[in-house]
Design a protein around this motif. Structure first.
Motif, PDB file in Angstrom:
ATOM      1  N   MET A   1       2.716  24.315 -26.541  1.00 28.19           N
ATOM      2  CA  MET A   1       1.818  25.429 -26.737  1.00 28.19           C
ATOM      3  C   MET A   1       0.463  25.174 -26.083  1.00 28.19           C
ATOM      4  SD  MET A   1       1.732  28.346 -28.034  1.00 28.19           S
ATOM      5  CE  MET A   1       0.681  29.595 -28.638  1.00 28.19           C
ATOM      6  N   LYS A   2      -0.001  23.927 -26.130  1.00 27.92           N
ATOM      7  CA  LYS A   2      -1.282  23.614 -25.514  1.00 27.92           C
ATOM      8  C   LYS A   2      -1.244  23.780 -24.002  1.00 27.92           C
ATOM      9  CE  LYS A   2      -3.569  20.563 -28.736  1.00 27.92           C
ATOM     10  NZ  LYS A   2      -4.202  19.267 -28.929  1.00 27.92           N
ATOM     11  N   SER A   3      -0.097  23.480 -23.396  1.00 30.96           N
ATOM     12  CA  SER A   3      -0.009  23.618 -21.940  1.00 30.96           C
ATOM     13  C   SER A   3      -0.068  25.089 -21.531  1.00 30.96           C
ATOM     14  CB  SER A   3       1.266  22.969 -21.415  1.00 30.96           C
ATOM     15  OG  SER A   3       2.401  23.653 -21.901  1.00 30.96           O
ATOM     16  N   LEU A   4       0.543  25.973 -22.328  1.00 27.23           N
ATOM     17  CA  LEU A   4       0.463  27.404 -22.027  1.00 27.23           C
ATOM     18  C   LEU A   4      -0.956  27.900 -22.223  1.00 27.23           C
ATOM     19  CD1 LEU A   4       1.826  30.098 -21.345  1.00 27.23           C
ATOM     20  CD2 LEU A   4       2.207  30.399 -23.780  1.00 27.23           C
ATOM     21  N   LEU A   5      -1.604  27.460 -23.274  1.00 22.95           N
ATOM     22  CA  LEU A   5      -2.975  27.875 -23.536  1.00 22.95           C
ATOM     23  C   LEU A   5      -3.921  27.339 -22.465  1.00 22.95           C
ATOM     24  CD1 LEU A   5      -4.599  29.486 -25.563  1.00 22.95           C
ATOM     25  CD2 LEU A   5      -4.996  27.383 -26.826  1.00 22.95           C
ATOM     26  N   LYS A   6      -3.645  26.136 -21.990  1.00 25.63           N
ATOM     27  CA  LYS A   6      -4.466  25.542 -20.957  1.00 25.63           C
ATOM     28  C   LYS A   6      -4.338  26.294 -19.642  1.00 25.63           C
ATOM     29  CE  LYS A   6      -5.675  20.917 -19.822  1.00 25.63           C
ATOM     30  NZ  LYS A   6      -5.338  19.555 -19.647  1.00 25.63           N
ATOM     31  N   ASN A   7      -3.154  26.826 -19.367  1.00 25.20           N
ATOM     32  CA  ASN A   7      -2.906  27.521 -18.111  1.00 25.20           C
ATOM     33  C   ASN A   7      -3.062  29.032 -18.215  1.00 25.20           C
ATOM     34  OD1 ASN A   7      -2.301  25.150 -16.742  1.00 25.20           O
ATOM     35  ND2 ASN A   7      -0.205  25.172 -17.500  1.00 25.20           N
ATOM     36  N   LEU A   8      -3.481  29.540 -19.347  1.00 20.38           N
ATOM     37  CA  LEU A   8      -3.599  30.982 -19.542  1.00 20.38           C
ATOM     38  C   LEU A   8      -4.609  31.595 -18.575  1.00 20.38           C
ATOM     39  CD1 LEU A   8      -2.806  33.460 -21.201  1.00 20.38           C
ATOM     40  CD2 LEU A   8      -4.691  32.901 -22.741  1.00 20.38           C
ATOM     41  N   ILE A  44     -11.729  37.826 -16.690  1.00 28.26           N
ATOM     42  CA  ILE A  44     -11.279  37.322 -17.991  1.00 28.26           C
ATOM     43  C   ILE A  44     -10.525  36.005 -17.822  1.00 28.26           C
ATOM     44  CG2 ILE A  44      -9.710  37.801 -19.919  1.00 28.26           C
ATOM     45  CD1 ILE A  44     -10.523  40.754 -19.617  1.00 28.26           C
ATOM     46  N   GLY A  45      -9.732  35.903 -16.759  1.00 25.43           N
ATOM     47  CA  GLY A  45      -9.011  34.663 -16.489  1.00 25.43           C
ATOM     48  C   GLY A  45      -9.941  33.502 -16.206  1.00 25.43           C
ATOM     49  N   LEU A  46     -10.987  33.747 -15.427  1.00 22.25           N
ATOM     50  CA  LEU A  46     -11.950  32.682 -15.138  1.00 22.25           C
ATOM     51  C   LEU A  46     -12.680  32.225 -16.397  1.00 22.25           C
ATOM     52  CD1 LEU A  46     -13.495  33.938 -11.790  1.00 22.25           C
ATOM     53  CD2 LEU A  46     -12.139  31.883 -12.136  1.00 22.25           C
ATOM     54  N   ILE A  47     -13.103  33.185 -17.204  1.00 19.71           N
ATOM     55  CA  ILE A  47     -13.803  32.836 -18.451  1.00 19.71           C
ATOM     56  C   ILE A  47     -12.869  32.103 -19.403  1.00 19.71           C
ATOM     57  CG2 ILE A  47     -14.908  33.828 -20.494  1.00 19.71           C
ATOM     58  CD1 ILE A  47     -16.000  36.021 -18.606  1.00 19.71           C
ATOM     59  N   THR A  48     -11.628  32.569 -19.509  1.00 27.97           N
ATOM     60  CA  THR A  48     -10.642  31.907 -20.371  1.00 27.97           C
ATOM     61  C   THR A  48     -10.366  30.490 -19.902  1.00 27.97           C
ATOM     62  OG1 THR A  48      -9.623  34.043 -20.811  1.00 27.97           O
ATOM     63  CG2 THR A  48      -8.321  32.102 -21.331  1.00 27.97           C
ATOM     64  N   TYR A  49     -10.254  30.308 -18.602  1.00 27.82           N
ATOM     65  CA  TYR A  49      -9.999  28.973 -18.048  1.00 27.82           C
ATOM     66  C   TYR A  49     -11.136  28.016 -18.394  1.00 27.82           C
ATOM     67  CZ  TYR A  49      -9.102  25.297 -14.665  1.00 27.82           C
ATOM     68  OH  TYR A  49      -8.858  24.088 -14.074  1.00 27.82           O
ATOM     69  N   ILE A  50     -12.358  28.471 -18.241  1.00 28.33           N
ATOM     70  CA  ILE A  50     -13.504  27.620 -18.529  1.00 28.33           C
ATOM     71  C   ILE A  50     -13.574  27.277 -20.009  1.00 28.33           C
ATOM     72  CG2 ILE A  50     -16.023  27.564 -18.578  1.00 28.33           C
ATOM     73  CD1 ILE A  50     -15.919  29.255 -15.974  1.00 28.33           C
ATOM     74  N   ILE A  51     -13.420  28.266 -20.868  1.00 33.68           N
ATOM     75  CA  ILE A  51     -13.532  28.038 -22.307  1.00 33.68           C
ATOM     76  C   ILE A  51     -12.409  27.163 -22.821  1.00 33.68           C
ATOM     77  CG2 ILE A  51     -13.409  29.183 -24.560  1.00 33.68           C
ATOM     78  CD1 ILE A  51     -14.993  31.490 -23.306  1.00 33.68           C
ATOM     79  N   CYS A  52     -11.168  27.455 -22.414  1.00 31.56           N
ATOM     80  CA  CYS A  52     -10.027  26.690 -22.919  1.00 31.56           C
ATOM     81  C   CYS A  52     -10.075  25.236 -22.466  1.00 31.56           C
ATOM     82  CB  CYS A  52      -8.722  27.335 -22.481  1.00 31.56           C
ATOM     83  SG  CYS A  52      -8.325  28.811 -23.405  1.00 31.56           S
ATOM     84  N   ASN A  53     -10.493  24.984 -21.251  1.00 29.14           N
ATOM     85  CA  ASN A  53     -10.525  23.609 -20.777  1.00 29.14           C
ATOM     86  C   ASN A  53     -11.699  22.821 -21.329  1.00 29.14           C
ATOM     87  OD1 ASN A  53      -8.145  23.443 -19.331  1.00 29.14           O
ATOM     88  ND2 ASN A  53      -9.053  24.517 -17.611  1.00 29.14           N
ATOM     89  N   LYS A  54     -12.722  23.501 -21.841  1.00 24.92           N
ATOM     90  CA  LYS A  54     -13.786  22.794 -22.545  1.00 24.92           C
ATOM     91  C   LYS A  54     -13.359  22.427 -23.954  1.00 24.92           C
ATOM     92  CE  LYS A  54     -18.080  24.077 -20.440  1.00 24.92           C
ATOM     93  NZ  LYS A  54     -19.440  24.525 -20.709  1.00 24.92           N
ATOM     94  N   ARG A  55     -12.544  23.290 -24.572  1.00 23.85           N
ATOM     95  CA  ARG A  55     -12.152  23.096 -25.968  1.00 23.85           C
ATOM     96  C   ARG A  55     -10.951  22.166 -26.113  1.00 23.85           C
ATOM     97  NH1 ARG A  55     -16.434  24.897 -28.567  1.00 23.85           N
ATOM     98  NH2 ARG A  55     -16.954  27.041 -28.073  1.00 23.85           N
ATOM     99  N   ILE A  56      -9.992  22.250 -25.192  1.00 24.67           N
ATOM    100  CA  ILE A  56      -8.748  21.478 -25.328  1.00 24.67           C
ATOM    101  C   ILE A  56      -8.899  20.160 -24.570  1.00 24.67           C
ATOM    102  CG2 ILE A  56      -6.291  21.395 -24.788  1.00 24.67           C
ATOM    103  CD1 ILE A  56      -6.255  24.433 -25.040  1.00 24.67           C
ATOM    104  N   VAL A  57      -8.737  19.079 -25.284  1.00 29.02           N
ATOM    105  CA  VAL A  57      -8.806  17.752 -24.690  1.00 29.02           C
ATOM    106  C   VAL A  57      -7.486  17.059 -24.995  1.00 29.02           C
ATOM    107  CG1 VAL A  57      -9.985  15.554 -24.670  1.00 29.02           C
ATOM    108  CG2 VAL A  57     -11.294  17.660 -24.973  1.00 29.02           C
ATOM    109  N   ASP A  58      -6.814  16.577 -23.952  1.00 33.24           N
ATOM    110  CA  ASP A  58      -5.535  15.883 -24.169  1.00 33.24           C
ATOM    111  C   ASP A  58      -5.743  14.494 -24.714  1.00 33.24           C
ATOM    112  OD1 ASP A  58      -3.966  17.984 -23.427  1.00 33.24           O
ATOM    113  OD2 ASP A  58      -3.910  17.393 -21.330  1.00 33.24           O
TER     114      ASP A  58
END
Length: 58
Positions: A1-8, A44-58
């Protein structure tokens, strides 16, 4: 699920680009609804990419 959210964000940007390419290929470049929708998806994709990659840390 995290990989899908990371690539959203990337998926949304690609969908926006595909819509732009498809509208150019069909010659439908004067339709503001299609162009605005693809612009919105890209932003929206650019903003989502920036926000999700700041929040999700592997």
């Amino acid at each position: 699920m995290k990989s899908l959210l990371k690539n959203l964000g990337v998926i949304l940007v690609i969908i926006g680009a595909v819509i732009l390419i498809a509208s150019y290929a069909t010659g439908n470049v004067n339709n503001n609804t299609i162009l605005g929708g693809s612009l919105a998806l890209t932003i929206i994709g650019l903003i989502t990419y920036i926000i999700c990659n700041k929040r999700i840390v592997d």
